[in-house]
Enzyme design. Sequence first.
Site, PDB file in Angstrom:
ATOM      1  N   LYS A 209     -46.426  65.096  21.014  1.00  0.00           N
ATOM      2  CA  LYS A 209     -45.189  64.523  20.826  1.00  0.00           C
ATOM      3  C   LYS A 209     -45.054  63.290  21.845  1.00  0.00           C
ATOM      4  O   LYS A 209     -44.869  63.552  23.074  1.00  0.00           O
ATOM      5  CB  LYS A 209     -44.133  65.565  21.051  1.00  0.00           C
ATOM      6  N   ARG A 219     -31.682  61.112  16.650  1.00  0.00           N
ATOM      7  CA  ARG A 219     -30.567  61.323  17.715  1.00  0.00           C
ATOM      8  C   ARG A 219     -29.240  61.394  17.287  1.00  0.00           C
ATOM      9  O   ARG A 219     -28.454  61.790  17.751  1.00  0.00           O
ATOM     10  CB  ARG A 219     -31.221  60.532  19.029  1.00  0.00           C
ATOM     11  N   LYS A 263     -46.316  64.330  16.395  1.00  0.00           N
ATOM     12  CA  LYS A 263     -45.048  63.562  16.200  1.00  0.00           C
ATOM     13  C   LYS A 263     -45.004  62.293  16.987  1.00  0.00           C
ATOM     14  O   LYS A 263     -45.155  62.317  18.210  1.00  0.00           O
ATOM     15  CB  LYS A 263     -43.745  64.342  16.508  1.00  0.00           C
ATOM     16  N   SER A 289     -37.423  60.377  11.684  1.00  0.00           N
ATOM     17  CA  SER A 289     -36.196  59.796  11.045  1.00  0.00           C
ATOM     18  C   SER A 289     -36.605  58.302  10.902  1.00  0.00           C
ATOM     19  O   SER A 289     -36.002  57.427  10.339  1.00  0.00           O
ATOM     20  CB  SER A 289     -35.358  60.190  12.040  1.00  0.00           C
ATOM     21  N   TYR A 328     -38.228  63.991   5.691  1.00  0.00           N
ATOM     22  CA  TYR A 328     -36.934  63.963   4.947  1.00  0.00           C
ATOM     23  C   TYR A 328     -36.733  63.709   3.422  1.00  0.00           C
ATOM     24  O   TYR A 328     -35.984  63.486   2.766  1.00  0.00           O
ATOM     25  CB  TYR A 328     -35.921  63.055   5.736  1.00  0.00           C
TER      26      TYR A 328
END
Length: 340
Positions: A209, A219, A263, A289, A328
């Site tokens: 990550k 966030r 990630k 995101s 998503y």
Amino acid sequence: MGERTATSTRIDRATGGTRLRRLRQNDWTRRLVRETDVRVDDLIWPIFVREGDGDAHPVASMPGVSRRSVAGCVEAARRAADLGIPVVALFPFTDPSLRDETGSEALNESNLVCRATRAIKDAVPEIGILCDVALDPYTSHGHDGIVRDGVIVNDETVDLLCRQALVQARAGCDIIGPSDMMDGRVACIREALDADGFGDTMIMSYAAKYASAFYGPFRDAVGSAGALRGDKRTYQMDMGNALEALREAAQDIAEGADMIMVKPGLPYLDILARLVDEFRMPTFAYQTSGEYATIMAAAQNGWIDGEKAMFESLRAFKRAGAAGILTYFAPRVAEAIHKG
């Protein structure tokens, strides 16, 4: 068949008669020889859960994504199961009044994630649930661990992460996802789960990550953006490092991780491919995101074809060797796949 020319003869002589475009000339031939593709079984759907009832609350920086009540998460899980999506991942929007320096709400057996997990398991027992283990949705300073004199301390944080993992496992979580990047946390969580009778609970380690600019909308979604003091570069990986990712993954695997993750996704496809080649174990990519928002914003402005860009990005993960993808786009992709 077009008329033969001198150029045709020269090309055939140079290639030995091989014409790679023959396999690209029709949709059915392209599908027939396609090496990798995205399946519904590859998808994990990240869902944001909030307090209260009523309609979902849109996340402004993530078009099409909302924070859902516990009841709304149950409906989303039903939708996922109907579409064949195997797993949903839960992330909480914690009320600021419940945040503190140590993220103590993470240990509350009635916190948002635990309530949503129980509700989903009661209503949709066949769906898998992945829960994030980290303190940043619960701390007043927005970091993934405890801060002492400006330093994110490792071992005290790991103690809390183990307790958080147990709380989630007791609620019915199937996969524990440590995303904090503290050293040694996988071994300690594995030991704690086993000792408490959760030997079958899986661990998907956020093994590589990176400290990234692509986390901003997330966030916003969990409410930690305004709270974050400083940055996370002392514990998340440096973007320039690749060999370090191999060391991180090897350590997590040795400590008992059942699956590993990279990630962000697209900026680190090289890391994903290297981990798959090196360790030959289930390796996942998180389409973050920021990656999602980039595609959505460009599509909304008419700059790209959003549907094609969505699938192209996900196929890149599969081509690099990903066993699955947290995205998503999951319900939208699943619906498109079912429509053919």
